[in-house]
Design a protein around this motif. Structure first.
Motif, mmCIF file in Angstrom:
data_model
loop_
_atom_site.group_PDB
_atom_site.id
_atom_site.type_symbol
_atom_site.label_atom_id
_atom_site.label_comp_id
_atom_site.label_asym_id
_atom_site.label_seq_id
_atom_site.Cartn_x
_atom_site.Cartn_y
_atom_site.Cartn_z
ATOM 1 N N LEU A 202 0.778 -1.253 0.096
ATOM 2 C CA LEU A 202 -0.094 0.131 0.169
ATOM 3 C C LEU A 202 0.717 1.316 -0.065
ATOM 4 O O LEU A 202 1.362 1.520 0.729
ATOM 5 N N ILE A 203 1.220 1.916 -1.047
ATOM 6 C CA ILE A 203 1.743 2.869 -1.400
ATOM 7 C C ILE A 203 0.933 4.339 -0.923
ATOM 8 O O ILE A 203 0.036 4.319 -1.506
ATOM 9 N N SER A 204 1.485 5.122 -0.019
ATOM 10 C CA SER A 204 0.628 6.324 0.602
ATOM 11 C C SER A 204 0.245 6.987 -0.960
ATOM 12 O O SER A 204 1.161 7.424 -1.765
ATOM 13 N N THR A 205 -0.858 7.460 -1.060
ATOM 14 C CA THR A 205 -1.382 8.300 -2.310
ATOM 15 C C THR A 205 -0.854 9.685 -2.133
ATOM 16 O O THR A 205 -0.296 10.210 -1.123
ATOM 17 N N ASP A 206 -0.852 10.517 -3.193
ATOM 18 C CA ASP A 206 -0.614 11.816 -3.288
ATOM 19 C C ASP A 206 -1.710 12.737 -2.752
ATOM 20 O O ASP A 206 -1.583 13.794 -3.103
ATOM 21 N N GLY A 207 -2.786 12.052 -2.192
ATOM 22 C CA GLY A 207 -4.206 12.938 -1.972
ATOM 23 C C GLY A 207 -4.030 13.628 -0.706
ATOM 24 O O GLY A 207 -4.736 13.193 0.242
ATOM 25 N N ILE A 208 -3.032 14.476 -0.552
ATOM 26 C CA ILE A 208 -2.976 15.258 0.569
ATOM 27 C C ILE A 208 -4.315 15.648 1.043
ATOM 28 O O ILE A 208 -4.912 16.518 0.340
ATOM 29 N N GLY A 209 -4.804 15.452 2.294
ATOM 30 C CA GLY A 209 -6.022 16.160 2.911
ATOM 31 C C GLY A 209 -7.084 15.211 2.712
ATOM 32 O O GLY A 209 -8.129 14.842 3.475
ATOM 33 N N THR A 210 -6.927 14.160 1.646
ATOM 34 C CA THR A 210 -7.832 13.135 1.557
ATOM 35 C C THR A 210 -7.232 11.563 1.761
ATOM 36 O O THR A 210 -8.088 10.745 1.644
ATOM 37 N N ARG A 211 -6.210 11.522 1.849
ATOM 38 C CA ARG A 211 -5.453 10.010 1.691
ATOM 39 C C ARG A 211 -5.795 9.378 3.007
ATOM 40 O O ARG A 211 -5.777 8.017 3.065
ATOM 41 N N VAL A 212 -6.098 9.866 4.234
ATOM 42 C CA VAL A 212 -6.521 9.136 5.285
ATOM 43 C C VAL A 212 -7.884 8.391 4.953
ATOM 44 O O VAL A 212 -7.892 6.994 4.908
ATOM 45 N N ALA A 213 -8.874 8.987 4.177
ATOM 46 C CA ALA A 213 -10.087 8.274 3.790
ATOM 47 C C ALA A 213 -9.654 7.301 2.887
ATOM 48 O O ALA A 213 -10.267 6.233 2.598
ATOM 49 N N GLN A 214 -8.734 7.713 1.855
ATOM 50 C CA GLN A 214 -8.356 6.752 0.799
ATOM 51 C C GLN A 214 -7.819 5.636 1.307
ATOM 52 O O GLN A 214 -8.275 4.238 0.787
ATOM 53 N N GLN A 215 -6.722 5.691 2.286
ATOM 54 C CA GLN A 215 -6.025 4.400 2.680
ATOM 55 C C GLN A 215 -6.719 3.537 3.497
ATOM 56 O O GLN A 215 -6.764 2.510 3.522
ATOM 57 N N THR A 216 -7.586 4.236 4.375
ATOM 58 C CA THR A 216 -8.444 3.448 5.487
ATOM 59 C C THR A 216 -9.291 2.681 4.612
ATOM 60 O O THR A 216 -9.637 1.584 4.960
ATOM 61 N N ALA A 217 -10.173 3.262 3.682
ATOM 62 C CA ALA A 217 -10.931 2.508 2.500
ATOM 63 C C ALA A 217 -10.225 1.395 2.053
ATOM 64 O O ALA A 217 -10.728 0.179 1.941
ATOM 65 N N ALA A 218 -8.876 1.440 1.518
ATOM 66 C CA ALA A 218 -8.191 0.325 1.296
ATOM 67 C C ALA A 218 -7.858 -0.680 1.995
ATOM 68 O O ALA A 218 -7.896 -2.014 1.966
ATOM 69 N N ILE A 219 -7.565 -0.452 3.278
ATOM 70 C CA ILE A 219 -7.609 -1.323 4.295
ATOM 71 C C ILE A 219 -8.529 -2.152 4.815
ATOM 72 O O ILE A 219 -8.615 -3.265 4.760
ATOM 73 N N ALA A 220 -9.855 -1.529 4.816
ATOM 74 C CA ALA A 220 -10.958 -2.075 5.104
ATOM 75 C C ALA A 220 -11.437 -3.020 3.573
ATOM 76 O O ALA A 220 -11.863 -4.192 4.195
ATOM 77 N N ALA A 221 -11.184 -2.683 2.682
ATOM 78 C CA ALA A 221 -11.525 -3.672 1.441
ATOM 79 C C ALA A 221 -10.422 -4.761 1.565
ATOM 80 O O ALA A 221 -10.941 -5.791 0.984
ATOM 81 N N ALA A 222 -9.147 -4.507 1.918
ATOM 82 C CA ALA A 222 -8.263 -5.493 1.938
ATOM 83 C C ALA A 222 -8.731 -6.689 3.062
ATOM 84 O O ALA A 222 -8.632 -7.979 2.877
ATOM 85 N N ARG A 223 -9.152 -6.128 4.135
ATOM 86 C CA ARG A 223 -9.615 -7.154 5.058
ATOM 87 C C ARG A 223 -10.850 -7.927 4.543
ATOM 88 O O ARG A 223 -10.967 -9.128 4.789
ATOM 89 N N GLN A 224 -11.642 -6.954 4.145
ATOM 90 C CA GLN A 224 -12.960 -7.888 3.345
ATOM 91 C C GLN A 224 -12.503 -8.951 2.371
ATOM 92 O O GLN A 224 -13.132 -9.936 2.153
ATOM 93 N N ALA A 225 -11.445 -8.668 1.606
ATOM 94 C CA ALA A 225 -10.861 -9.482 0.490
ATOM 95 C C ALA A 225 -10.038 -10.771 0.933
ATOM 96 O O ALA A 225 -9.738 -11.408 0.238
ATOM 97 N N GLY A 226 -9.715 -10.702 2.212
ATOM 98 C CA GLY A 226 -8.947 -11.719 2.934
ATOM 99 C C GLY A 226 -7.439 -11.519 2.578
ATOM 100 O O GLY A 226 -6.734 -12.427 2.730
#
Length: 293
Positions: free
Chosen positions: A77-101
């Motif tokens: 998971l490479i940190s995005t360039d979305g400064i100001g929005t990347r917490v939402a982006q990256q936590t969404a990716a982590i949640a999806a990763a958990r769902q995907a196994g």
């Protein structure tokens, strides 16, 4: 080590500078099931032609992320360039990763990640680290120190003016190249197990005085350090046209260099990549043309 060379390995942001190098490192080290994630798959057609599976992975599409991550065992998971929005982006990716196994995530963070309001961009990394630690997924957090490439943004101006402005009390920065950080991330994706937080650094901490000396040696022109208090340094950046918010972030980096957060030196690059990290001096010599642009 390449313990997981046959596992399904996803690199997010694979069309970016660091992601692309990480994919190339995985190929070079014999990984057989690489997935390159990007918002624009057309940018990675050459990798697809080399047998890499290319998928559209858009962190802004939270609903579509579980399907995008389907079948993935380990993820960089490479940190995005979305400064100001990347917490939402990256936590969404982590949640999806958990769902995907997904069983393990390697995340590219920053040194001394913490929630302090005056810590520049660090809070975004901190809250992503917290989400990752609470996900139940195995994790390797790689706190990448300042990229050596960042020096090229103003080195020519510094050399031309003969002045390098910095905070009083600078204790050095262990600059690491993107290539070294990317190769270390690939190595962690191939071998890391359990949970860990590790600093990814260059071979030595370089102070502003030492950096000015390197500029002078390589360019043949004198460069002096002008030490300033934080308020004066920020005012100078803003007067030079740097937006105030970005000036605050740059100032936070320099404050961390004064407190010693950036002077940490580790062997993480060599351990994960099998190569010693490039020194700032060697990097600048290799990019000497950029110092007089």
């Amino acid at each position: 080590m390449t313990t997981f060379a046959k596992s399904s390995l996803l690199v997010t942001g694979a069309s970016g500078h660091l992601g692309r190098i990480a994919v190339e490192a995985l190929l070079a080290r014999g990984a057989t099931n690489i997935i390159a994630g990007t918002r624009d798959p057309s940018r990675l057609a050459d990798l697809a032609a080399r047998g890499v599976e290319v998928r559209k992975v858009d962190f802004n599409d939270a609903a579509g992320l579980p399907q995008a991550l389907a079948g993935v065992e380990r993820m960089l998971l490479i940190s995005t360039d979305g400064i100001g929005t990347r917490v939402a982006q990256q936590t969404a990716a982590i949640a999806a990763a958990r769902q995907a196994g997904v069983s393990h995530i390697v995340y590219t963070s920053a040194p001394a990640a913490r929630p302090n309001a005056d810590a520049g961009l660090n809070p975004e990394h901190f809250w992503t680290e917290i989400a990752l630690a609470g996900s139940g997924i195995g994790f390797t957090i790689l706190r990448n120190h300042m990229y050596a490439e960042n020096n090229l943004a103003d080195a020519a101006h510094v050399i031309a003016s003969g002045q390098l402005f910095g905070l009083i009390g600078d204790r050095g920065t262990a600059y690491v190249t993107r290539a070294d950080a990317a190769r270390a991330a690939a190595g962690a994706l191939l071998s890391a197990q359990g949970n860990s937080i590790e600093d990814v650094t260059g071979p030595e901490a370089v102070t502003n005085e030492a950096r000015a000396a390197l500029y002078a040696q390589i360019s043949g022109k004198p460069v002096s350090v002008i030490p300033l208090q934080p308020a004066a340094l920020k005012a100078g950046m803003v007067s030079a046209g740097i937006p105030e918010g970005f000036a605050e972030a740059l100032l936070a980096f320099q404050k961390d260099a004064v407190t010693g957060h950036h002077s940490v030196v580790t062997a993480v690059v060599e351990r994960y990549s099998g190569q010693k990290p490039q020194s700032l001096r060697d990097f600048l010599v290799a990019n000497a043309s950029a110092l007089s642009a």
